[in-house]
Structure formats: structure tokens, C-alpha cells
Design an enzyme around this catalytic site. Sequence first.
Site, PDB file in Angstrom:
ATOM      1  N   SER A 140       0.829  -1.215   0.000  1.00 46.13           N
ATOM      2  CA  SER A 140       0.000   0.000   0.000  1.00 46.13           C
ATOM      3  C   SER A 140       0.853   1.250   0.000  1.00 46.13           C
ATOM      4  CB  SER A 140      -0.846   0.050   1.277  1.00 46.13           C
ATOM      5  OG  SER A 140      -1.665  -1.072   1.374  1.00 46.13           O
ATOM      6  N   HIS A 161      -0.757  -2.834  -7.396  1.00 50.36           N
ATOM      7  CA  HIS A 161      -1.500  -2.422  -6.195  1.00 50.36           C
ATOM      8  C   HIS A 161      -2.993  -2.621  -6.431  1.00 50.36           C
ATOM      9  CE1 HIS A 161      -2.906   0.822  -3.195  1.00 50.36           C
ATOM     10  NE2 HIS A 161      -2.681  -0.315  -2.561  1.00 50.36           N
ATOM     11  N   GLU A 173      -3.416  -0.277  -9.731  1.00 50.86           N
ATOM     12  CA  GLU A 173      -2.309   0.669  -9.957  1.00 50.86           C
ATOM     13  C   GLU A 173      -1.090  -0.166 -10.339  1.00 50.86           C
ATOM     14  OE1 GLU A 173      -2.225   2.725  -6.158  1.00 50.86           O
ATOM     15  OE2 GLU A 173      -3.299   4.432  -7.001  1.00 50.86           O
ATOM     16  N   ASN A 211      -3.756   6.039  -2.420  1.00 53.53           N
ATOM     17  CA  ASN A 211      -3.394   6.153  -1.003  1.00 53.53           C
ATOM     18  C   ASN A 211      -2.728   7.493  -0.673  1.00 53.53           C
ATOM     19  OD1 ASN A 211      -4.518   3.740  -0.502  1.00 53.53           O
ATOM     20  ND2 ASN A 211      -2.604   2.607  -0.290  1.00 53.53           N
TER      21      ASN A 211
HETATM   22  C1  LIG Z   1      -9.381   6.164  10.181  1.00 57.12           C
HETATM   23  C2  LIG Z   1      -8.514   5.344  11.055  1.00 57.12           C
HETATM   24  C3  LIG Z   1      -7.031   5.471  10.860  1.00 57.12           C
HETATM   25  C4  LIG Z   1      -6.583   5.495   9.436  1.00 57.12           C
HETATM   26  C5  LIG Z   1      -5.095   5.578   9.285  1.00 57.12           C
HETATM   27  C6  LIG Z   1      -4.692   5.817   7.841  1.00 57.12           C
HETATM   28  C7  LIG Z   1      -4.401   4.549   7.042  1.00 57.12           C
HETATM   29  C8  LIG Z   1      -4.973   4.600   5.652  1.00 57.12           C
HETATM   30  C9  LIG Z   1      -5.086   3.261   5.002  1.00 57.12           C
HETATM   31  C10 LIG Z   1      -5.126   3.389   3.499  1.00 57.12           C
HETATM   32  C11 LIG Z   1      -5.757   2.188   2.838  1.00 57.12           C
HETATM   33  C12 LIG Z   1      -4.766   1.101   2.539  1.00 57.12           C
HETATM   34  C13 LIG Z   1      -5.430   0.017   1.711  1.00 57.12           C
HETATM   35  C14 LIG Z   1      -4.963   0.112   0.282  1.00 57.12           C
HETATM   36  O1  LIG Z   1      -3.779  -0.027   0.000  1.00 57.12           O
HETATM   37  C15 LIG Z   1      -5.895   0.446  -0.843  1.00 57.12           C
HETATM   38  C16 LIG Z   1      -7.335   0.036  -0.688  1.00 57.12           C
HETATM   39  O2  LIG Z   1      -7.782  -1.043  -0.967  1.00 57.12           O
HETATM   40  S1  LIG Z   1      -8.314   1.272  -0.024  1.00 57.12           S
HETATM   41  C17 LIG Z   1      -9.876   0.516   0.060  1.00 57.12           C
HETATM   42  C18 LIG Z   1     -10.599   0.576  -1.265  1.00 57.12           C
HETATM   43  N1  LIG Z   1     -11.934  -0.009  -1.112  1.00 57.12           N
HETATM   44  C19 LIG Z   1     -13.012   0.708  -0.753  1.00 57.12           C
HETATM   45  O3  LIG Z   1     -12.967   1.909  -0.624  1.00 57.12           O
HETATM   46  C20 LIG Z   1     -14.267  -0.091  -0.517  1.00 57.12           C
HETATM   47  C21 LIG Z   1     -15.469   0.820  -0.341  1.00 57.12           C
HETATM   48  N2  LIG Z   1     -16.665  -0.015  -0.230  1.00 57.12           N
HETATM   49  C22 LIG Z   1     -17.316  -0.469  -1.342  1.00 57.12           C
HETATM   50  O4  LIG Z   1     -16.947  -0.242  -2.483  1.00 57.12           O
HETATM   51  C23 LIG Z   1     -18.553  -1.326  -1.074  1.00 57.12           C
HETATM   52  O5  LIG Z   1     -19.007  -1.098   0.244  1.00 57.12           O
HETATM   53  C24 LIG Z   1     -18.279  -2.858  -1.229  1.00 57.12           C
HETATM   54  C25 LIG Z   1     -17.964  -3.179  -2.670  1.00 57.12           C
HETATM   55  C26 LIG Z   1     -17.134  -3.271  -0.321  1.00 57.12           C
HETATM   56  C27 LIG Z   1     -19.531  -3.637  -0.787  1.00 57.12           C
HETATM   57  O6  LIG Z   1     -20.593  -3.337  -1.675  1.00 57.12           O
HETATM   58  P1  LIG Z   1     -21.938  -2.683  -1.119  1.00 57.12           P
HETATM   59  O7  LIG Z   1     -22.838  -2.502  -2.280  1.00 57.12           O
HETATM   60  O8  LIG Z   1     -21.555  -1.517  -0.308  1.00 57.12           O
HETATM   61  O9  LIG Z   1     -22.632  -3.671  -0.155  1.00 57.12           O
HETATM   62  P2  LIG Z   1     -22.728  -5.218   0.007  1.00 57.12           P
HETATM   63  O10 LIG Z   1     -21.721  -5.616   1.035  1.00 57.12           O
HETATM   64  O11 LIG Z   1     -24.180  -5.509   0.253  1.00 57.12           O
HETATM   65  O12 LIG Z   1     -22.355  -5.967  -1.387  1.00 57.12           O
HETATM   66  C28 LIG Z   1     -23.239  -5.915  -2.495  1.00 57.12           C
HETATM   67  C29 LIG Z   1     -22.896  -7.079  -3.405  1.00 57.12           C
HETATM   68  O13 LIG Z   1     -21.558  -6.927  -3.882  1.00 57.12           O
HETATM   69  C30 LIG Z   1     -20.942  -8.220  -3.916  1.00 57.12           C
HETATM   70  N3  LIG Z   1     -19.834  -8.263  -2.971  1.00 57.12           N
HETATM   71  C31 LIG Z   1     -19.543  -7.387  -1.984  1.00 57.12           C
HETATM   72  N4  LIG Z   1     -18.401  -7.731  -1.368  1.00 57.12           N
HETATM   73  C32 LIG Z   1     -17.981  -8.872  -1.967  1.00 57.12           C
HETATM   74  C33 LIG Z   1     -16.834  -9.724  -1.806  1.00 57.12           C
HETATM   75  N5  LIG Z   1     -15.889  -9.467  -0.880  1.00 57.12           N
HETATM   76  N6  LIG Z   1     -16.719 -10.810  -2.599  1.00 57.12           N
HETATM   77  C34 LIG Z   1     -17.650 -11.066  -3.537  1.00 57.12           C
HETATM   78  N7  LIG Z   1     -18.743 -10.319  -3.779  1.00 57.12           N
HETATM   79  C35 LIG Z   1     -18.891  -9.233  -2.979  1.00 57.12           C
HETATM   80  C36 LIG Z   1     -21.992  -9.241  -3.517  1.00 57.12           C
HETATM   81  O14 LIG Z   1     -22.631  -9.702  -4.661  1.00 57.12           O
HETATM   82  C37 LIG Z   1     -22.904  -8.384  -2.658  1.00 57.12           C
HETATM   83  O15 LIG Z   1     -24.199  -8.873  -2.652  1.00 57.12           O
HETATM   84  P3  LIG Z   1     -24.604  -9.927  -1.471  1.00 57.12           P
HETATM   85  O16 LIG Z   1     -26.024 -10.296  -1.758  1.00 57.12           O
HETATM   86  O17 LIG Z   1     -24.413  -9.201  -0.163  1.00 57.12           O
HETATM   87  O18 LIG Z   1     -23.663 -11.093  -1.611  1.00 57.12           O
HETATM   88  N1  LIG Z   2      -5.913  -4.527   3.485  1.00 57.08           N
HETATM   89  C1  LIG Z   2      -6.090  -3.736   2.431  1.00 57.08           C
HETATM   90  O1  LIG Z   2      -7.161  -3.094   2.246  1.00 57.08           O
HETATM   91  C2  LIG Z   2      -4.991  -3.603   1.421  1.00 57.08           C
HETATM   92  C3  LIG Z   2      -3.707  -4.057   1.714  1.00 57.08           C
HETATM   93  N2  LIG Z   2      -2.716  -3.942   0.759  1.00 57.08           N
HETATM   94  C4  LIG Z   2      -1.361  -4.442   1.025  1.00 57.08           C
HETATM   95  O2  LIG Z   2      -1.347  -5.865   0.816  1.00 57.08           O
HETATM   96  C5  LIG Z   2      -0.447  -6.491   1.726  1.00 57.08           C
HETATM   97  C6  LIG Z   2      -1.215  -7.518   2.544  1.00 57.08           C
HETATM   98  O3  LIG Z   2      -2.224  -6.849   3.227  1.00 57.08           O
HETATM   99  P1  LIG Z   2      -3.465  -7.694   3.818  1.00 57.08           P
HETATM  100  O4  LIG Z   2      -3.837  -8.774   2.876  1.00 57.08           O
HETATM  101  O5  LIG Z   2      -4.480  -6.723   4.257  1.00 57.08           O
HETATM  102  O6  LIG Z   2      -2.783  -8.340   5.133  1.00 57.08           O
HETATM  103  P2  LIG Z   2      -3.259  -9.629   5.954  1.00 57.08           P
HETATM  104  O7  LIG Z   2      -2.682  -9.466   7.316  1.00 57.08           O
HETATM  105  O8  LIG Z   2      -4.714  -9.858   5.772  1.00 57.08           O
HETATM  106  O9  LIG Z   2      -2.520 -10.833   5.181  1.00 57.08           O
HETATM  107  C7  LIG Z   2      -1.125 -10.957   5.171  1.00 57.08           C
HETATM  108  C8  LIG Z   2      -0.850 -12.450   5.045  1.00 57.08           C
HETATM  109  O10 LIG Z   2       0.527 -12.636   4.782  1.00 57.08           O
HETATM  110  C9  LIG Z   2       0.936 -13.783   5.507  1.00 57.08           C
HETATM  111  N3  LIG Z   2       2.391 -13.709   5.647  1.00 57.08           N
HETATM  112  C10 LIG Z   2       3.100 -12.873   6.433  1.00 57.08           C
HETATM  113  N4  LIG Z   2       4.416 -13.115   6.261  1.00 57.08           N
HETATM  114  C11 LIG Z   2       4.520 -14.112   5.341  1.00 57.08           C
HETATM  115  C12 LIG Z   2       5.606 -14.802   4.740  1.00 57.08           C
HETATM  116  N5  LIG Z   2       6.860 -14.514   5.070  1.00 57.08           N
HETATM  117  N6  LIG Z   2       5.342 -15.757   3.824  1.00 57.08           N
HETATM  118  C13 LIG Z   2       4.064 -16.055   3.498  1.00 57.08           C
HETATM  119  N7  LIG Z   2       2.982 -15.439   4.031  1.00 57.08           N
HETATM  120  C14 LIG Z   2       3.223 -14.483   4.940  1.00 57.08           C
HETATM  121  C15 LIG Z   2       0.179 -13.711   6.816  1.00 57.08           C
HETATM  122  O11 LIG Z   2       0.129 -14.980   7.434  1.00 57.08           O
HETATM  123  C16 LIG Z   2      -1.181 -13.222   6.325  1.00 57.08           C
HETATM  124  O12 LIG Z   2      -2.032 -14.310   6.021  1.00 57.08           O
HETATM  125  C17 LIG Z   2       0.172  -5.369   2.555  1.00 57.08           C
HETATM  126  O13 LIG Z   2       1.380  -4.987   1.944  1.00 57.08           O
HETATM  127  C18 LIG Z   2      -0.865  -4.253   2.434  1.00 57.08           C
HETATM  128  O14 LIG Z   2      -0.293  -2.959   2.586  1.00 57.08           O
HETATM  129  C19 LIG Z   2      -2.950  -3.405  -0.500  1.00 57.08           C
HETATM  130  C20 LIG Z   2      -4.220  -2.966  -0.819  1.00 57.08           C
HETATM  131  C21 LIG Z   2      -5.304  -3.011   0.120  1.00 57.08           C
END
Ligand SMILES: CCCCCCCCCCCCCC(=O)CC(=O)SCCNC(=O)CCNC(=O)[C@H](O)C(C)(C)COP(=O)(O)OP(=O)(O)OC[C@H]1O[C@@H](n2cnc3c(N)ncnc32)[C@H](O)[C@@H]1OP(=O)(O)O
Ligand SMILES: NC(=O)C1=CN([C@@H]2O[C@H](COP(=O)(O)OP(=O)(O)OC[C@H]3O[C@@H](n4cnc5c(N)ncnc54)[C@H](O)[C@@H]3O)[C@@H](O)[C@H]2O)C=CC1
Length: 309
Positions: A140, A161, A173, A211
Site C-alpha cells: 500500500s 497495487h 495501480e 493512497n
Molecule cells: C481512520 C482510522 C485510521 C486510518 C489511518 C490511515 C491509514 C490509511 C489506510 C489506506 C488504505 C490502505 C489500503 C490500500 O492499499 C488500498 C485500498 O484497498 S483502499 C480501500 C478501497 N476499497 C473501498 O474503498 C471499498 C469501499 N466499499 C465499497 O466499495 C462497497 O461497500 C463494497 C464493494 C465493499 C460492498 O458493496 P456494497 O454494495 O456496499 O454492499 P454489500 O456488502 O451488500 O455488497 C453488495 C454485493 O456486492 C458483492 N460483494 C460485496 N463484497 C464482496 C466480496 N468481498 N466478494 C464477492 N462479492 C462481494 C456481492 O454480490 C454483494 O451482494 P450480497 O447479496 O451481499 O452477496
Molecule cells: N488490506 C487492504 O485493504 C490492502 C492491503 N494492501 C497491502 O497488501 C499487503 C497484505 O495486506 P493484507 O492482505 O491486508 O494483510 P493480511 O494481514 O490480511 O494478510 C497478510 C498475510 O501474509 C501472511 N504472511 C506474512 N508473512 C509471510 C511470509 N513470510 N510468507 C508467506 N505469508 C506471509 C500472513 O500470514 C497473512 O495471512 C500489505 O502490503 C498491504 O499494505 C494493499 C491494498 C489493500
Amino acid sequence: MAQLTQVSRFSTSAANMIKKITVIGGGLMGSGIAQVAATTGHKVTMVDTSEDILQKSVKSIQASLARVGKKKFANDEAAGKKFLEDALSHIKPTVNIKEAVKDTDLVIEAIVENMDVKHKLFRELDQAAPQHTIFASNTSSLPIGKIAEVTSRKDRFGGLHFFNPVPMMKLLEVIRIPETSDETYKKLLEFGKAMGKHTVECKDTPGFIVNRLLVPYMMEATRMLERGDASAQDIDSAMKLGAGYPMGPFELADYVGLDTCMFIIDGWHKDYPENPLFKPVPLLQKMVADGKLGRKSGEGFFNYKKSSM
Ligand SMILES: CCCCCCCCCCCCCC(=O)CC(=O)SCCNC(=O)CCNC(=O)[C@H](O)C(C)(C)COP(=O)(O)OP(=O)(O)OC[C@H]1O[C@@H](n2cnc3c(N)ncnc32)[C@H](O)[C@@H]1OP(=O)(O)O
Ligand SMILES: NC(=O)C1=CN([C@@H]2O[C@H](COP(=O)(O)OP(=O)(O)OC[C@H]3O[C@@H](n4cnc5c(N)ncnc54)[C@H](O)[C@@H]3O)[C@@H](O)[C@H]2O)C=CC1
């Protein structure tokens, strides 16, 4: 710009396309990447550190595939069942890293967001994988160039990513470092498209695109909570109803995993100690220390345990 134009001149023959992939880390992201790769015609080996964790990974893939299948084959239960079974048949879970990379086109690392752990892993992978194998990290926030520096294949290294949840989020990405060859970058872009993703091309800058913008927003939400300006629930409701976000910042942090959030902030605070935005969050550190990791532990800013839902 020239760099990007150059890449578009390359085309990878079918024989050279990425077909066999190894995902290291079967957690939130790795299991999602393995699932999408398996449903888009790739052979997948998924690696984690124990059989127990791999069993959990496969279970979460099954649950997700069932949700996708129910929508994709709404009126054909048998087709939905075949979709799930075919996908699972393309995924081989294993704890044996050497075996997992001995014949693979691409390794995608999705392990814990910690540079030392990623370095240890990539040193081992560099020895075990064939010369043609491309390495990519799903990090990330960590610099791809720094992750790659422990390997002898910087020309065959990039960033992929993905976004959480991988089966639902269209964006990928694709990051290159100065040493990434045009051929490698072209293959990574084509792999992303083969995975059904919309690829954007990024330089190796902190947080790439999303991010870099998302972390400041989520950190400001945390400061707002710490000042007592509003509750986590109201901040989330405000951003969903006022800005049209599908999740508010705290629901999203719980979804991402509070441990991963903390690793990201700690890493950027270490690299940019002067930037007040990345000052560690005592509230977040306490929650992680108390095992409140968000959805994955059942409790974070909100409670996800069945009885409380
Ligand atoms: C603030 C505290 C401290 C912060 C510190 C700063 C740190 C910052 C961290 C930065 C982030 C790092 C992570 C990263 O690197 C990058 C990322 O990934 S960021 C995250 C990006 N993602 C989002 O923003 C997700 C936002 N949410 C959504 O888009 C929706 O809510 C979601 C798609 C997750 C769910 O859909 P939604 O319509 O809202 O509701 P449902 O849950 O009812 O789902 C509807 C429907 O969609 C299908 N479905 C949903 N999830 C899944 C799944 N996992 N697998 C398969 N299918 C899925 C499914 O058909 C659902 O229908 P159902 O009948 O419920 O099955
Ligand atoms: N959580 C998120 O929304 C997102 C996370 N990422 C990135 O993806 C990476 C994984 O994140 P998550 O899946 O959330 O973490 P997670 O904690 O859910 O999964 C990490 C997994 O790696 C395994 N692991 C750790 N060390 C290992 C090793 N040496 N060999 C094999 N497996 C090992 C752990 O057992 C665990 O199952 C991180 O770099 C994170 O920054 C990127 C996009 C979104």
C-alpha cells in the site's frame, strides 16, 4: 511521458503472456488476488505460513466466489456451483515457498506491510524463482524500488497495487521503477487487463495515486475523532451521505485492517518525521495492541461480531 509512450509499442505474444502466478500471502488481499486470477484463466499457487491460515484463506475465497456466482448465475444454480468448483481447481495452496515459485511467470507478494519481512521474503524468492519470473508487490505504501533492492532482477520488478475487496474493485495501480524493463511493464499492464481490472500507470511515489490522497483524508478523520468534534458513526454517516462514499473513513479502516493502517502510518512517520499528518495515532496503536483489528478480528471502530449485528 516518453516512457509511457515507449511501453505502448510493445506487444506480448500469447506464448509470453503471464499464465502461471504465485501469490505469497493468503490474507485479505492475497486471497482476493488468487481468487480473481483463478476466475480469469490463470493457474494460481497461493502461499502462506501455515496450513491453518491457508484453510481460512480457501474458506474466504469459497464464500466470496459463492457471492459472485449467485449474482453471475442468478437463475442457474448448477452453473454457479461449476463456476466455484472450476475456480477452486485453479488454486493450489501450499506452505512450500521454493516449490511454489519453481515454475511460475509472476510472483505477487501480499504479505504483512513491513519492509524487513518483505526483504527477507524477496531474498529467498530471488534465489528460488527462474530467471524469467517477474516479481511484483501489492504494498500500500512502501517504495517498490526499496523492496526490489534486495533482488538481482530490478528489470523484472514492479508494483501491482490491487484494491480491497479485490473481486469488486476495478482499479489496479501498476507501478514501475526506473529499472523496470519496458517488456516487464507491458506484461504487468496486460496481466492487469487479463484480470479484468482498469489499470492506471504510476511512478514509484509514496502511496502511488489513491493512497497518497486517501491517507491524509483518513488521518484527518482520526484527528477529528481525537478532538471530539464528532463521533466515528457520525463522521462515517456524513461522508457517506454528504460525499457519496460507499464507506466512511472508520468503516473503511476496519475493512482494510487496523494493523495494516497502523503499519502504513508508522512507515510514513519513519520516512517523513516532520510531516504532522503522519504523527502516530495513540488511539489506533491501542486498538491494535488490544487485538481490535477491525472486521478481521470482529471488532475495530465498530463491532462486527454476529451477536452484536
Ligand atoms: C481512520 C482510522 C485510521 C486510518 C489511518 C490511515 C491509514 C490509511 C489506510 C489506506 C488504505 C490502505 C489500503 C490500500 O492499499 C488500498 C485500498 O484497498 S483502499 C480501500 C478501497 N476499497 C473501498 O474503498 C471499498 C469501499 N466499499 C465499497 O466499495 C462497497 O461497500 C463494497 C464493494 C465493499 C460492498 O458493496 P456494497 O454494495 O456496499 O454492499 P454489500 O456488502 O451488500 O455488497 C453488495 C454485493 O456486492 C458483492 N460483494 C460485496 N463484497 C464482496 C466480496 N468481498 N466478494 C464477492 N462479492 C462481494 C456481492 O454480490 C454483494 O451482494 P450480497 O447479496 O451481499 O452477496
Ligand atoms: N488490506 C487492504 O485493504 C490492502 C492491503 N494492501 C497491502 O497488501 C499487503 C497484505 O495486506 P493484507 O492482505 O491486508 O494483510 P493480511 O494481514 O490480511 O494478510 C497478510 C498475510 O501474509 C501472511 N504472511 C506474512 N508473512 C509471510 C511470509 N513470510 N510468507 C508467506 N505469508 C506471509 C500472513 O500470514 C497473512 O495471512 C500489505 O502490503 C498491504 O499494505 C494493499 C491494498 C489493500
